[in-house]
Scaffold this active site. Structure first.
Site, PDB file in Angstrom:
ATOM      1  N   ASP A 213      -3.797  -6.202   4.122  1.00 16.29           N
ATOM      2  CA  ASP A 213      -3.918  -5.963   2.686  1.00 16.29           C
ATOM      3  C   ASP A 213      -5.236  -6.553   2.210  1.00 16.29           C
ATOM      4  O   ASP A 213      -5.757  -7.497   2.823  1.00 16.29           O
ATOM      5  CB  ASP A 213      -2.753  -6.607   1.927  1.00 16.29           C
ATOM      6  CG  ASP A 213      -2.561  -6.006   0.542  1.00 16.29           C
ATOM      7  OD1 ASP A 213      -1.736  -5.087   0.403  1.00 16.29           O
ATOM      8  OD2 ASP A 213      -3.251  -6.442  -0.403  1.00 16.29           O
TER       9      ASP A 213
ATOM     10  N   TYR B 123      -7.288  12.095  -8.365  1.00 12.89           N
ATOM     11  CA  TYR B 123      -6.281  11.606  -7.429  1.00 12.89           C
ATOM     12  C   TYR B 123      -5.742  12.756  -6.581  1.00 12.89           C
ATOM     13  O   TYR B 123      -5.617  12.641  -5.356  1.00 12.89           O
ATOM     14  CB  TYR B 123      -5.152  10.928  -8.199  1.00 12.89           C
ATOM     15  CG  TYR B 123      -4.029  10.410  -7.347  1.00 12.89           C
ATOM     16  CD1 TYR B 123      -4.183   9.259  -6.582  1.00 12.89           C
ATOM     17  CD2 TYR B 123      -2.790  11.053  -7.320  1.00 12.89           C
ATOM     18  CE1 TYR B 123      -3.147   8.756  -5.799  1.00 12.89           C
ATOM     19  CE2 TYR B 123      -1.749  10.569  -6.542  1.00 12.89           C
ATOM     20  CZ  TYR B 123      -1.926   9.422  -5.787  1.00 12.89           C
ATOM     21  OH  TYR B 123      -0.902   8.941  -5.011  1.00 12.89           O
TER      22      TYR B 123
ATOM     23  N   LYS C 142      -5.761  13.168  -2.478  1.00 16.05           N
ATOM     24  CA  LYS C 142      -4.532  13.266  -1.700  1.00 16.05           C
ATOM     25  C   LYS C 142      -4.412  14.626  -1.011  1.00 16.05           C
ATOM     26  O   LYS C 142      -3.794  14.746   0.049  1.00 16.05           O
ATOM     27  CB  LYS C 142      -3.319  12.982  -2.584  1.00 16.05           C
ATOM     28  CG  LYS C 142      -3.215  11.510  -2.991  1.00 16.05           C
ATOM     29  CD  LYS C 142      -3.170  10.585  -1.781  1.00 16.05           C
ATOM     30  CE  LYS C 142      -2.889   9.148  -2.153  1.00 16.05           C
ATOM     31  NZ  LYS C 142      -2.767   8.249  -0.969  1.00 16.05           N
TER      32      LYS C 142
ATOM     33  N   THR D 103       6.284   1.616  -7.781  1.00 15.17           N
ATOM     34  CA  THR D 103       5.476   0.592  -7.121  1.00 15.17           C
ATOM     35  C   THR D 103       4.359   0.187  -8.074  1.00 15.17           C
ATOM     36  O   THR D 103       4.254   0.701  -9.182  1.00 15.17           O
ATOM     37  CB  THR D 103       4.841   1.112  -5.812  1.00 15.17           C
ATOM     38  OG1 THR D 103       3.802   2.040  -6.138  1.00 15.17           O
ATOM     39  CG2 THR D 103       5.876   1.792  -4.934  1.00 15.17           C
TER      40      THR D 103
END
Length: 266
Positions: free
Chosen positions: A41, A161, A165, A196
């Site tokens: 991370d 975005y 993707k 999330t």
């Protein structure tokens, strides 16, 4: 006694974005199925928290996926300490909301760097380690890339975005085709709206008139569009990723798995 339908025992897996959300749950799922997890991370503290929580010899690694130098450093460490890698999960990502007419090109460039360029560098850098695992007797090795349903259908105010993707889907299929004969499998998971912190860097979300709205309001709007009546959770996505990394998916490559509660079914 419940018997797991598949196992990741003896496998070494690198999972990016493992400090929270889908990445943290995927790390937990992998460890529960017997894998040794390298929890990567950008935030070393959250990576360490994940590794500590799952135990089992898990190792935390600081990794900014948008940095080629960081990928080189991480793979150098894996090569020295382990000599191979069985699975790479490219989960780290960013989602920025903006009306197309108002979004500067930098909105696309930032998401491109984190959502697409990182996969290119990550997959390319992993090849020697994945090949080493194959040479040592692994039946297959696996790369699992996390895309989004917004890479296949339109999402209001997510043009950049969606572009990134969608690129993940095409890149994954092309690499899968090239590597299939080597027993290196590449598959893609397309989650629907999931609760999330992926959108933590929204600028912030805005409505159709350009007025700021809260992330909670944006999530509520998404929920109303999901036939199953709820947002996804990390535990809905992690088992799909784990399956694709396992030898139970030995004949699966270049595939796309949608997990969206029916969001794209209509």
């Amino acid at each position: 006694m419940t018997v797991a339908p598949f196992s990741l025992a003896g496998k070494l897996a690198l999972i990016t974005g493992a400090g929270s959300g889908i990445g943290a749950e995927t790390a937990r799922q992998f460890a529960a199925l017997g894998a040794r997890v390298l929890a990567a991370d950008i935030n070393p503290d959250t990576a360490a928290a994940t590794a500590t929580a799952i135990g089992g010899g898990a190792q935390a690694m600081q990794l900014d996926v948008s940095s080629p130098d960081d990928w080189t450093r991480v793979y150098g460490t894996i090569g020295r300490e382990h000599g191979h890698l069985h699975a790479l999960v490219n989960n780290a990502g960013i989602m920025m909301s903006a009306r197309f007419q108002d979004a500067p090109i930098a909105t696309l460039h930032r998401q491109q760097a984190i959502n697409v360029d990182s996969l290119y560098a990550g997959m390319q850098g992993a090849l020697p380690l994945l090949r080493a695992a194959r040479a040592a007797g692994a039946e297959t090795t696996a790369i699992v890339n996390v895309s989004s349903v917004y890479g296949m259908v339109a999402g209001s105010q997510f043009a950049a975005y969606s572009a990134t993707k969608g690129a993940v889907r095409g890149l994954s299929r092309a690499v899968a085709f090239e590597l299939a004969k080597e027993g290196i499998r590449v598959n893609t998971v397309l989650p629907g709206p999931v609760a999330t912190n992926l959108g933590a860097d929204w600028d912030p979300p805005v409505d159709a008139d350009g007025n700021p709205i809260s992330p909670e309001a944006a999530l509520a709007a998404w929920t109303s569009l999901i036939p199953m009546g709820r947002l996804g959770e990390p535990r809905d996505i992690a088992p799909v990723i784990a399956f694709l990394a396992s030898d139970a998916a030995r004949f699966v490559t270049g595939a796309e798995f949608v997990a969206d509660g029916g969001y794209t079914a209509g």
